[in-house]
Design an enzyme around this catalytic site. Structure first.
Site, PDB file in Angstrom:
ATOM      1  N   GLY A  45       0.836  -1.192   0.000  1.00  5.34           N
ATOM      2  CA  GLY A  45       0.000   0.000   0.000  1.00  5.34           C
ATOM      3  C   GLY A  45       0.869   1.239   0.000  1.00  5.34           C
ATOM      4  O   GLY A  45       2.082   1.170   0.265  1.00  5.34           O
ATOM      5  N   GLN A  50       2.778  10.084   1.910  1.00  2.00           N
ATOM      6  CA  GLN A  50       4.091   9.425   1.975  1.00  2.00           C
ATOM      7  C   GLN A  50       5.003   9.865   0.825  1.00  2.00           C
ATOM      8  O   GLN A  50       6.210   9.679   0.896  1.00  2.00           O
ATOM      9  CB  GLN A  50       3.931   7.891   1.951  1.00  2.00           C
ATOM     10  CG  GLN A  50       3.262   7.349   3.203  1.00  2.00           C
ATOM     11  CD  GLN A  50       3.143   5.840   3.170  1.00  2.00           C
ATOM     12  OE1 GLN A  50       2.231   5.303   2.566  1.00  2.00           O
ATOM     13  NE2 GLN A  50       4.063   5.150   3.791  1.00  2.00           N
ATOM     14  N   CYS A  92       5.783  -0.206   7.655  1.00  3.69           N
ATOM     15  CA  CYS A  92       5.419   1.039   6.980  1.00  3.69           C
ATOM     16  C   CYS A  92       6.619   1.472   6.147  1.00  3.69           C
ATOM     17  O   CYS A  92       7.754   1.472   6.642  1.00  3.69           O
ATOM     18  CB  CYS A  92       5.074   2.120   8.010  1.00  3.69           C
ATOM     19  SG  CYS A  92       4.603   3.693   7.262  1.00  3.69           S
ATOM     20  N   LEU A  93       6.351   1.844   4.901  1.00  2.00           N
ATOM     21  CA  LEU A  93       7.460   2.255   4.029  1.00  2.00           C
ATOM     22  C   LEU A  93       8.091   3.559   4.514  1.00  2.00           C
ATOM     23  O   LEU A  93       9.218   3.870   4.144  1.00  2.00           O
ATOM     24  CB  LEU A  93       6.962   2.390   2.579  1.00  2.00           C
ATOM     25  CG  LEU A  93       6.445   1.076   1.954  1.00  2.00           C
ATOM     26  CD1 LEU A  93       5.872   1.337   0.567  1.00  2.00           C
ATOM     27  CD2 LEU A  93       7.537   0.018   1.890  1.00  2.00           C
ATOM     28  N   HIS A 134      -4.631   1.056   7.522  1.00  2.00           N
ATOM     29  CA  HIS A 134      -3.305   1.663   7.696  1.00  2.00           C
ATOM     30  C   HIS A 134      -3.157   2.868   6.751  1.00  2.00           C
ATOM     31  O   HIS A 134      -2.657   3.924   7.148  1.00  2.00           O
ATOM     32  CB  HIS A 134      -2.243   0.584   7.403  1.00  2.00           C
ATOM     33  CG  HIS A 134      -0.825   1.024   7.432  1.00  2.00           C
ATOM     34  ND1 HIS A 134       0.096   0.580   8.356  1.00  2.00           N
ATOM     35  CD2 HIS A 134      -0.123   1.872   6.614  1.00  2.00           C
ATOM     36  CE1 HIS A 134       1.278   1.132   8.109  1.00  2.00           C
ATOM     37  NE2 HIS A 134       1.173   1.919   7.057  1.00  2.00           N
ATOM     38  N   GLU A 135      -3.623   2.698   5.497  1.00  2.00           N
ATOM     39  CA  GLU A 135      -3.463   3.782   4.506  1.00  2.00           C
ATOM     40  C   GLU A 135      -4.406   4.952   4.799  1.00  2.00           C
ATOM     41  O   GLU A 135      -4.014   6.119   4.645  1.00  2.00           O
ATOM     42  CB  GLU A 135      -3.692   3.254   3.083  1.00  2.00           C
ATOM     43  CG  GLU A 135      -2.780   2.114   2.649  1.00  2.00           C
ATOM     44  CD  GLU A 135      -1.302   2.389   2.859  1.00  2.00           C
ATOM     45  OE1 GLU A 135      -0.895   3.546   2.863  1.00  2.00           O
ATOM     46  OE2 GLU A 135      -0.559   1.402   3.054  1.00  2.00           O
ATOM     47  N   HIS A 138      -2.921   7.085   7.306  1.00  2.00           N
ATOM     48  CA  HIS A 138      -1.934   8.028   6.746  1.00  2.00           C
ATOM     49  C   HIS A 138      -2.628   9.314   6.284  1.00  2.00           C
ATOM     50  O   HIS A 138      -2.106  10.413   6.470  1.00  2.00           O
ATOM     51  CB  HIS A 138      -1.222   7.416   5.540  1.00  2.00           C
ATOM     52  CG  HIS A 138      -0.008   6.598   5.868  1.00  2.00           C
ATOM     53  ND1 HIS A 138       1.075   7.096   6.557  1.00  2.00           N
ATOM     54  CD2 HIS A 138       0.314   5.311   5.584  1.00  2.00           C
ATOM     55  CE1 HIS A 138       2.008   6.155   6.682  1.00  2.00           C
ATOM     56  NE2 HIS A 138       1.563   5.059   6.103  1.00  2.00           N
TER      57      HIS A 138
HETATM   58  O1  K1U Z   1       1.682   2.423   3.930  1.00  2.00           O
HETATM   59  C1  K1U Z   1       2.743   1.839   3.889  1.00  2.00           C
HETATM   60  O2  K1U Z   1       3.708   2.284   4.463  1.00  2.00           O
HETATM   61  C2  K1U Z   1       2.854   0.534   3.124  1.00  2.00           C
HETATM   62  C3  K1U Z   1       2.830  -0.671   4.039  1.00  2.00           C
HETATM   63  C4  K1U Z   1       1.398  -1.146   4.144  1.00  2.00           C
HETATM   64  C5  K1U Z   1       1.089  -2.172   5.188  1.00  2.00           C
HETATM   65  C6  K1U Z   1       1.853  -3.280   5.402  1.00  2.00           C
HETATM   66  C7  K1U Z   1       1.495  -4.200   6.364  1.00  2.00           C
HETATM   67  C8  K1U Z   1       0.399  -4.025   7.096  1.00  2.00           C
HETATM   68  C9  K1U Z   1      -0.342  -2.914   6.893  1.00  2.00           C
HETATM   69  C10 K1U Z   1      -0.004  -1.993   5.929  1.00  2.00           C
HETATM   70  C11 K1U Z   1       3.712  -1.741   3.426  1.00  2.00           C
HETATM   71  O3  K1U Z   1       3.481  -2.180   2.351  1.00  2.00           O
HETATM   72  S1  K1U Z   1       5.064  -2.279   4.361  1.00  2.00           S
HETATM   73  C12 K1U Z   1       5.806  -3.551   3.329  1.00  2.00           C
HETATM   74  C13 K1U Z   1       5.053  -4.831   3.339  1.00  2.00           C
HETATM   75  O4  K1U Z   1       4.267  -5.071   4.209  1.00  2.00           O
HETATM   76  C14 K1U Z   1       5.275  -5.836   2.273  1.00  2.00           C
HETATM   77  C15 K1U Z   1       6.291  -5.708   1.372  1.00  2.00           C
HETATM   78  C16 K1U Z   1       6.467  -6.667   0.379  1.00  2.00           C
HETATM   79  C17 K1U Z   1       5.630  -7.744   0.297  1.00  2.00           C
HETATM   80  C18 K1U Z   1       4.604  -7.867   1.199  1.00  2.00           C
HETATM   81  C19 K1U Z   1       4.429  -6.917   2.204  1.00  2.00           C
HETATM   82 ZN    ZN Z   2       2.586   3.255   6.225  1.00  2.00          ZN
END
Ligand code: K1U
Ligand code: ZN
Length: 170
Positions: A45, A50, A92-93, A134-135, A138
């Site tokens: 996401g 972000q 979270c990225l 989560h998004e 944000h």
């Molecule tokens: O919003 C963000 O920072 C993105 C975040 C979203 C998220 C992840 C996990 C739970 C809730 C919300 C991410 O994508 S973190 C990276 C991640 O979870 C992932 C990366 C590669 C493959 C699968 C998952």
């Molecule tokens: Zn996030």
């Protein structure tokens, strides 16, 4: 185009975003850039603040295997949330390499505007439900670490401040 992802702490990640008034070609380009940035990271996401854009738009794709299912949600809102909760180890990225268990409603119904300008509604569950909440957080200036106790939150914030200092030094 891949855009730079802001790293916490950054004031833009703490501010609520403005609703989108009109779906324009510029907004469609932003959505395309956000999807490219999310897949490149990689993540499931990404929300506009972000990448430093203070508008209520998010993208997501929680498909782990098989053909991608990119989604673009404009002005999303949760119109129903289940009473039962589910716990997921979130990342979270904007807070790289930090993970913590967060409890949220297990199912949510979300209403939003699509890139075609039409209103849509869908019920999400599993990782999709966790990710969309989560998004949307944000877009409201909230991070997953805001659900943690003050000590854990402060520890993560200090690590991110150190990471940003190291990144600035190059
Ligand atoms: O919003 C963000 O920072 C993105 C975040 C979203 C998220 C992840 C996990 C739970 C809730 C919300 C991410 O994508 S973190 C990276 C991640 O979870 C992932 C990366 C590669 C493959 C699968 C998952
Ligand atoms: Zn996030």
């Amino acid at each position: 185009m891949i855009r730079d992802i802001l790293i916490h702490p950054d004031p833009r990640l703490k501010k609520p975003c403005e609703p989108v008034a009109e779906v324009t070609a510029e907004l469609a380009q932003l959505a395309a850039d956000m999807l490219e940035t999310m897949y490149d990271a990689p993540g499931v996401g990404l929300a506009a603040p972000q990448v430093g854009v203070m508008k209520r738009i998010l993208v997501m794709d929680c498909i782990k295997e098989g053909p991608p299912e990119p989604m673009v949600l404009i002005n999303p809102s949760v119109v129903w949330a289940s009473e039962d909760l589910s716990s997921y180890e979130e990342g979270c990225l904007s807070i790289p390499d930090q993970y913590a268990e967060v409890k949220r409603p297990a199912q949510v119904k979300v209403r939003w505007t699509g890139l075609d300008g039409a209103e849509q509604e869908r019920q999400f569950e599993g990782l999709w439900a966790t990710c969309v909440q989560h998004e949307i957080d944000h877009l409201d200036g909230k991070l997953f670490i805001d659900y943690l106790g003050p000590l854990k939150r402060q520890m993560i914030t200090r690590k991110m401040e150190k990471l940003k200092r190291e990144m600035a030094r190059g």
